[in-house]
Design an enzyme around this catalytic site. Structure first.
Site, short mmCIF file in Angstrom:
data_model
loop_
_atom_site.label_atom_id
_atom_site.label_comp_id
_atom_site.label_asym_id
_atom_site.label_seq_id
_atom_site.Cartn_x
_atom_site.Cartn_y
_atom_site.Cartn_z
CB SER A 1 -0.75 0.01 1.12
OG SER A 1 -1.94 0.97 0.99
CG ASP B 1 -6.26 0.59 -1.02
OD1 ASP B 1 -5.36 1.40 -0.95
OD2 ASP B 1 -6.16 -0.31 -0.27
CG ASP C 1 -2.97 -0.87 -2.46
OD1 ASP C 1 -2.97 0.41 -2.01
OD2 ASP C 1 -3.61 -1.56 -1.59
CG ASP D 1 -2.82 3.85 -1.52
OD1 ASP D 1 -3.48 3.80 -2.50
OD2 ASP D 1 -2.89 3.29 -0.60
#
Length: 449
Positions: free
Chosen positions: A101, A245, A243, A241
């Protein structure tokens, strides 16, 4: 021995804590647990972000899955929400994302989705962990035709883009948007989705090299985006960010609009349209006090959970809510996806801007952000849950609770993914809360080292 799974899967320094061997074991145990009720040969979908250790860990995990007779579909670099969506769409047995992340490049993580695209409950994670700790007892390792195989798909990201722009139809012609993709998984999908919706896109940090993910960019480092929005005279800026999400935004003046404000803006708009189920938003205890006051003023019920988007999602599913999330920018639109989705969040926010014809700076005034101080105390990972066992720390927290009662609040929590205890204080005087938060964090750090 501490629990293997944190609030967002298994995470650690790649090749040190999160080794290829552990990834292989997670592939074996995860594939077995998530498909043991099925009669057919199970299939696991695997995607990753752009960090250099992703291929190493993804291949180790897929080897583990194949060794217990599961097939794997590798979709390469895609956002976490893309894996959640594609897992559900293609009716595979499970999805796995290799990502840490917002963390720096040396970290990586492994998180599972079930066949419906939802993060796993603690009980299933415990079952996977138990198998690993017990040396895979009870698992059969097939030979010959029983071994699984890997299929590689490069078209999956296009399907995710199509899903997003079909879910939130918005015409962005005439809008200029600066997009910071954090050298991460959004580097293609978010830029293409916004261009296809008609926006003029100024894209930054879209050249991932495996080592630069989240490096002074993205939703945790907003300074460059803030300056670029003003320089470009853009309508707004969007930051993802690693990833993709989560989403943070910047208004046309360069001011940050965080996850609480995004939920407030979109939530009020959805309520007016009758699309906010039960007139409820689910948030965590870390959301700003101003966010909850906004809810009271606008007739929106606020459900609170402990920190972690998985707990927000669990509560949303229990009560049938359509919107929930975190101040950090994890926002879940449950009618459209089963996890935090930065691209969907961006499109929903842009939809409000277009339909109201108001600049983001004006829309953000729907809530007053109370001053907040957040300071991290670095502590040994195995001790972070036990900070209240230290009388000096417990007394200091009690004293601050008394001091701020009625005019703010004190919230202490161990990080779910890092060796940190987070100290958050809200109040009316920024200088005072900064001093008190720093003092308490230093006390926690000194006591627990």
């Amino acid at each position: 021995m501490s629990r293997l799974f944190g609030t967002d899967g298994v995470r650690g320094v790649a090749n040190e804590e999160l080794t290829p061997q552990l990834a292989m074991q997670l592939g074996q145990a995860g594939a077995y647990v998530l498909s043991k009720e099925n009669e057919h040969k199970p299939t696991i979908m695997v995607g990753c972000d752009t960090r250099i250790s992703g291929d190493m860990l993804a291949n180790a995990l897929m080897a583990g899955a194949c060794s217990v007779g599961a097939n794997a579909v590798y979709v390469g670099v895609v956002p976490t929400p893309a894996v959640a969506y594609l897992t559900r769409k293609y009716k595979v047995d499970a999805g796995v994302v290799i990502s840490a992340s917002h963390n720096t490049v040396e970290f990586n993580g492994i998180k599972f989705f079930d066949g419906n695209g939802y993060k796993l409950p603690d009980s299933l994670e415990d079952e996977i962990e138990s198998l690993i700790r017990n040396g895979m007892q009870g698992i059969k390792f097939p030979i010959g035709a029983g071994i699984g195989k890997i299929k590689y798909r490069t078209d999956a990201r296009e399907e995710y883009i199509n899903h997003a722009i079909q879910s939130v139809k918005v015409e962005l012609q005439g809008m200029k948007i600066v997009v910071d993709c954090a050298e991460g998984a959004a580097f293609y999908t978010s830029v293409e989705a916004l261009k296809e919706s008609g926006a003029e896109v100024v894209a930054i940090h879209t050249n991932p090299d495996g080592t630069n993910i989240n490096a002074n960019c993205g939703s945790t480092h907003m300074e460059e985006l803030q300056a670029r929005v003003v320089y470009e005279k853009a309508d707004l800026g969007l930051a993802f960010d690693g990833d993709a999400d989560r989403l943070m935004a910047v208004d046309e003046t360069g001011k940050i609009v965080d996850g609480d404000q995004i939920m407030a803006i979109v939530g009020c708009h959805m309520k007016k349209q009758g699309k906010l189920h039960h007139d409820t938003i689910v948030a965590t205890v870390m959301s700003n006090l101003g966010f909850f006051l906004m809810g009271e003023k606008n007739g929106i019920h606020m459900e609170q959970t402990k920190v972690g988007d998985r707990y927000v999602l669990e509560r949303m599913r229990e009560i049938g809510a359509s919107l929930g999330g975190e101040q950090s920018g994890h926002v879940i639109f449950l009618d459209e996806n089963t996890t935090g989705d930065g691209l969907l969040s961006a499109l929903h926010l842009l939809q409000v801007v277009v339909e109201t014809k108001k600049p983001l700076s004006e829309l953000a005034k729907v809530m007053e952000v109370m001053p907040q101080a957040l300071v991290n105390a670095k502590v040994p990972n195995h001790k972070k849950e036990h900070y209240m066992d230290y009388p000096e720390i417990a007394d200091a927290i009690a004293s601050l609770d008394k001091k701020f009662a009625g005019a703010g609040r004190v919230l202490i929590r161990p990080s779910g993914t890092e060796p940190l205890v987070r100290v958050m204080i809200e109040g009316k005087d920024q200088k005072m809360i900064d001093i008190e938060a720093k003092k308490l964090a230093e006390l926690i750090q000194n006591c627990m080292l």
